[in-house]
Design an enzyme around this catalytic site. Structure first.
Site, PDB file in Angstrom:
ATOM      1  N   ARG A 185       1.503   1.788 -47.999  1.00 13.77           N
ATOM      2  CA  ARG A 185       0.444   0.917 -47.473  1.00 13.77           C
ATOM      3  C   ARG A 185      -0.476   1.708 -46.559  1.00 13.77           C
ATOM      4  NH1 ARG A 185       4.991  -3.271 -46.012  1.00 13.77           N
ATOM      5  NH2 ARG A 185       5.117  -4.431 -47.972  1.00 13.77           N
ATOM      6  N   PHE A 224       0.356  -8.753 -57.365  1.00 12.76           N
ATOM      7  CA  PHE A 224       1.765  -8.937 -56.964  1.00 12.76           C
ATOM      8  C   PHE A 224       1.869  -8.774 -55.432  1.00 12.76           C
ATOM      9  CE2 PHE A 224       1.672  -6.830 -61.145  1.00 12.76           C
ATOM     10  CZ  PHE A 224       2.346  -7.750 -61.933  1.00 12.76           C
ATOM     11  N   ASP A 241      -0.777 -13.440 -56.704  1.00 15.57           N
ATOM     12  CA  ASP A 241       0.669 -13.544 -56.951  1.00 15.57           C
ATOM     13  C   ASP A 241       0.890 -14.837 -57.719  1.00 15.57           C
ATOM     14  OD1 ASP A 241       3.324 -12.140 -55.320  1.00 15.57           O
ATOM     15  OD2 ASP A 241       3.662 -14.012 -56.406  1.00 15.57           O
ATOM     16  N   SER A 242       1.853 -14.835 -58.618  1.00 18.46           N
ATOM     17  CA  SER A 242       2.083 -16.057 -59.394  1.00 18.46           C
ATOM     18  C   SER A 242       2.732 -17.151 -58.546  1.00 18.46           C
ATOM     19  CB  SER A 242       2.957 -15.750 -60.619  1.00 18.46           C
ATOM     20  OG  SER A 242       4.153 -15.141 -60.203  1.00 18.46           O
ATOM     21  N   ALA A 255      -0.352 -12.389 -63.288  1.00 15.92           N
ATOM     22  CA  ALA A 255      -1.024 -11.084 -63.253  1.00 15.92           C
ATOM     23  C   ALA A 255      -1.754 -10.783 -64.552  1.00 15.92           C
ATOM     24  CB  ALA A 255       0.006  -9.998 -62.975  1.00 15.92           C
ATOM     25  N   ASP A 272       2.000  -3.695 -57.951  1.00 15.13           N
ATOM     26  CA  ASP A 272       3.357  -3.503 -57.421  1.00 15.13           C
ATOM     27  C   ASP A 272       4.258  -4.621 -57.944  1.00 15.13           C
ATOM     28  OD1 ASP A 272       5.528  -2.626 -55.976  1.00 15.13           O
ATOM     29  OD2 ASP A 272       4.913  -3.600 -54.112  1.00 15.13           O
ATOM     30  N   CYS A 316       9.579  -0.374 -59.184  1.00 15.06           N
ATOM     31  CA  CYS A 316      10.749  -0.359 -58.307  1.00 15.06           C
ATOM     32  C   CYS A 316      12.024  -0.556 -59.116  1.00 15.06           C
ATOM     33  CB  CYS A 316      10.620  -1.412 -57.199  1.00 15.06           C
ATOM     34  SG  CYS A 316      10.481  -3.073 -57.828  1.00 15.06           S
TER      35      CYS A 316
HETATM   36  N1  SAH Z   1       3.628  -5.760 -53.121  1.00 18.36           N
HETATM   37  C1  SAH Z   1       4.502  -6.627 -52.395  1.00 18.36           C
HETATM   38  C2  SAH Z   1       5.841  -6.803 -53.051  1.00 18.36           C
HETATM   39  C3  SAH Z   1       5.773  -7.330 -54.472  1.00 18.36           C
HETATM   40  S1  SAH Z   1       7.198  -8.203 -54.969  1.00 18.36           S
HETATM   41  C4  SAH Z   1       4.658  -6.112 -50.953  1.00 18.36           C
HETATM   42  O1  SAH Z   1       4.143  -5.051 -50.625  1.00 18.36           O
HETATM   43  O2  SAH Z   1       5.298  -6.796 -50.176  1.00 18.36           O
HETATM   44  C5  SAH Z   1       6.722  -8.811 -56.501  1.00 18.36           C
HETATM   45  C6  SAH Z   1       5.872 -10.057 -56.471  1.00 18.36           C
HETATM   46  O3  SAH Z   1       5.404 -10.280 -57.800  1.00 18.36           O
HETATM   47  C7  SAH Z   1       6.591 -11.344 -56.076  1.00 18.36           C
HETATM   48  O4  SAH Z   1       5.966 -11.905 -54.951  1.00 18.36           O
HETATM   49  C8  SAH Z   1       6.458 -12.279 -57.299  1.00 18.36           C
HETATM   50  O5  SAH Z   1       6.184 -13.620 -56.930  1.00 18.36           O
HETATM   51  C9  SAH Z   1       5.272 -11.682 -58.009  1.00 18.36           C
HETATM   52  N2  SAH Z   1       5.226 -11.901 -59.463  1.00 18.36           N
HETATM   53  C10 SAH Z   1       6.263 -11.861 -60.341  1.00 18.36           C
HETATM   54  N3  SAH Z   1       5.809 -12.030 -61.605  1.00 18.36           N
HETATM   55  C11 SAH Z   1       4.459 -12.177 -61.533  1.00 18.36           C
HETATM   56  C12 SAH Z   1       3.411 -12.374 -62.493  1.00 18.36           C
HETATM   57  N4  SAH Z   1       3.687 -12.441 -63.793  1.00 18.36           N
HETATM   58  N5  SAH Z   1       2.159 -12.452 -62.045  1.00 18.36           N
HETATM   59  C13 SAH Z   1       1.874 -12.378 -60.727  1.00 18.36           C
HETATM   60  N6  SAH Z   1       2.818 -12.193 -59.780  1.00 18.36           N
HETATM   61  C14 SAH Z   1       4.093 -12.101 -60.168  1.00 18.36           C
END
Ligand code: SAH
Length: 395
Positions: free
Chosen positions: A213, A229, A251-252, A281, A299, A339
């Site tokens: 970040r 995400f 975010d979804s 996404a 991410d 990850c």
């Molecule tokens: N980048 C974040 C962590 C991401 S965790 C940070 O720095 O804190 C992954 C995230 O992806 C979760 O919040 C989950 O709700 C979201 N997610 C999962 N599938 C998704 C999709 N198909 N479209 C959008 N978001 C999604």
């Protein structure tokens, strides 16, 4: 203290001699007593020599090693291990700071404490057990943690409902095992974040993206940022501080959108550069106009939780990144992550390479990213490497 003993098959002590911290079930010849999940066992080689001590568990990984020395696993053992972990965090400069009190204090095998995670959020420690053995030791661990951290520790929240083996059916509920937190705001590099340890994913926050970040912040000036995400919006808040022109968080989960809005409000009240959207996404990337963004963060959650999901995961990364490459403005920068522990660096890079070629863009690798120093990798346990990322310049 006397511990139950397991004997390994001939030659099966080899990886332990190289300090690898796991014993697989197939390596075990017999045990001297009936074993129960969570037992502390001593591991002997086929000639009955002591090799190591660890927590027994049911599954393909049968013992997770706590010590290669013959000793008692008691509160003073935990205290030593936790003290070392804290010393490491002080020496890398994430603990004992005014502007940063969010860090991982214990990272499982990386801190010679397999099955245990402890994240610190100011005075609150969130403790997570991934093995029945660690679960059974939780109160001893809590005592040791209090002794090591001292007065600044005001609460320990135990959050293992979803991380303990399901079959162990311990009926464990999340809750405070020491004190109570009054304050849910923690600092990361001078920025404030609400930490939802009660309901949030993992321990409430993704502590492992701190350094990445920070790097993003330095690329944000004047850019249109898409944080895909976003979850609690870590990247979004750094981008705003870095002088982004606008930041869109996606975010979804509607809950995540609430969280990111709250965190932006906490740091930059009323800042109109930021907007958050609850959207899938793939759908968002398909529908957005080409060239809307010149800094994109991808991410996603772990696409492969297990080795058998690898192929699909790689396809997922390829598809996702291809969409970003298609739409990113020329001269744009892409921060892209995986990850998934089951996906290694080279496989991830190959997936991203494939996406770039599909979109026919000229792409330079600027940085290769990984997990930060408070998520250390035990040199004898390369499996501990899980987070990888690429920062790319897209012509
Ligand atoms: N980048 C974040 C962590 C991401 S965790 C940070 O720095 O804190 C992954 C995230 O992806 C979760 O919040 C989950 O709700 C979201 N997610 C999962 N599938 C998704 C999709 N198909 N479209 C959008 N978001 C999604």
């Amino acid at each position: 203290m006397m511990y139950k003993t397991i004997y390994l098959r001939r030659g099966k002590d080899e990886s332990l001699r190289r300090f690898h911290p796991w014993v697989f079930s197939g390596a075990i010849e017999r045990a001297d007593e009936e074993l129960e999940e969570g037992d502390i066992v001593q591991v002997f080689d086929s000639s009955s020599h002591f090799v190591a001590l660890g927590h027994y568990q049911i599954g393909s990984i049968a013992v997770r090693i706590l010590s290669f020395e013959e000793r008692d696993i008691d509160e003073s053992f935990w205290r030593e291990r936790l003290q070392t972990a804290l010393d490491v965090r002080r020496s890398i400069g994430v603990a004992g700071r005014q502007d940063n009190n969010t860090y991982r204090l214990v990272h499982g095998e990386g801190d010679n404490l397999p099955g245990l995670v402890i994240d610190m959020y100011g005075g609150t420690a969130v403790m997570q057990a991934h093995s029945v053995g660690m679960h059974l030791c939780r109160m001893q661990l809590a005592e040791a943690l209090k002794a090591v951290v001292g007065e600044s520790l005001t609460a320990i929240y135990y959050k293992s409902e979803t991380t303990l083996p399901y079959k162990a059916s311990l009926g464990q509920e999340n809750g405070f095992i020491y004190g109570e937190s009054q304050n849910d705001v923690a600092q990361e590099n001078g920025l404030s974040f609400h930490i939802d340890w009660l309901r949030g994913q993992k321990t409430g926050f993704f502590v492992d993206q701190r350094d990445n970040r920070s790097l993003l912040e330095h690329y944000s000036m004047g850019r249109n940022v898409l944080n895909m995400f976003c979850y609690t919006g870590g990247f979004s808040v750094y981008a705003l501080r870095g002088g982004a022109r606008l930041v869109h968080s996606v975010d979804s989960s509607a809950k995540a959108v609430e969280l990111v809005n709250a965190n932006v409000e906490l740091n930059f009240p009323g800042d109109e550069r930021h907007k958050a959207f609850a959207e899938d996404a793939f759908k968002y990337l398909d529908q957005m106009e080409t060239g809307s963004y010149d800094l994109i963060i991808l991410d996603p959650p772990a696409f492969a939780k297990h080795k058998d999901a690898l192929k699909n995961a790689l396809r997922g990364y390829t598809k996702l990144n291809a969409k970003a490459f298609e739409k990113i403005r020329p001269g744009g920068i892409l921060f892209t992550f995986s990850c998934s522990q089951a996906v290694n660096k080279d496989q991830f890079r190959l997936a991203v390479f494939t996406s770039a070629a599909m979109a026919r863009r000229s792409v330079r690798i600027l940085h290769q990213l990984h997990q930060p120093a408070d998520h250390p990798i035990n040199i004898y346990h390369p499996e501990g490497e899980y987070l990888k990322g690429l920062v790319l310049y897209v012509e």
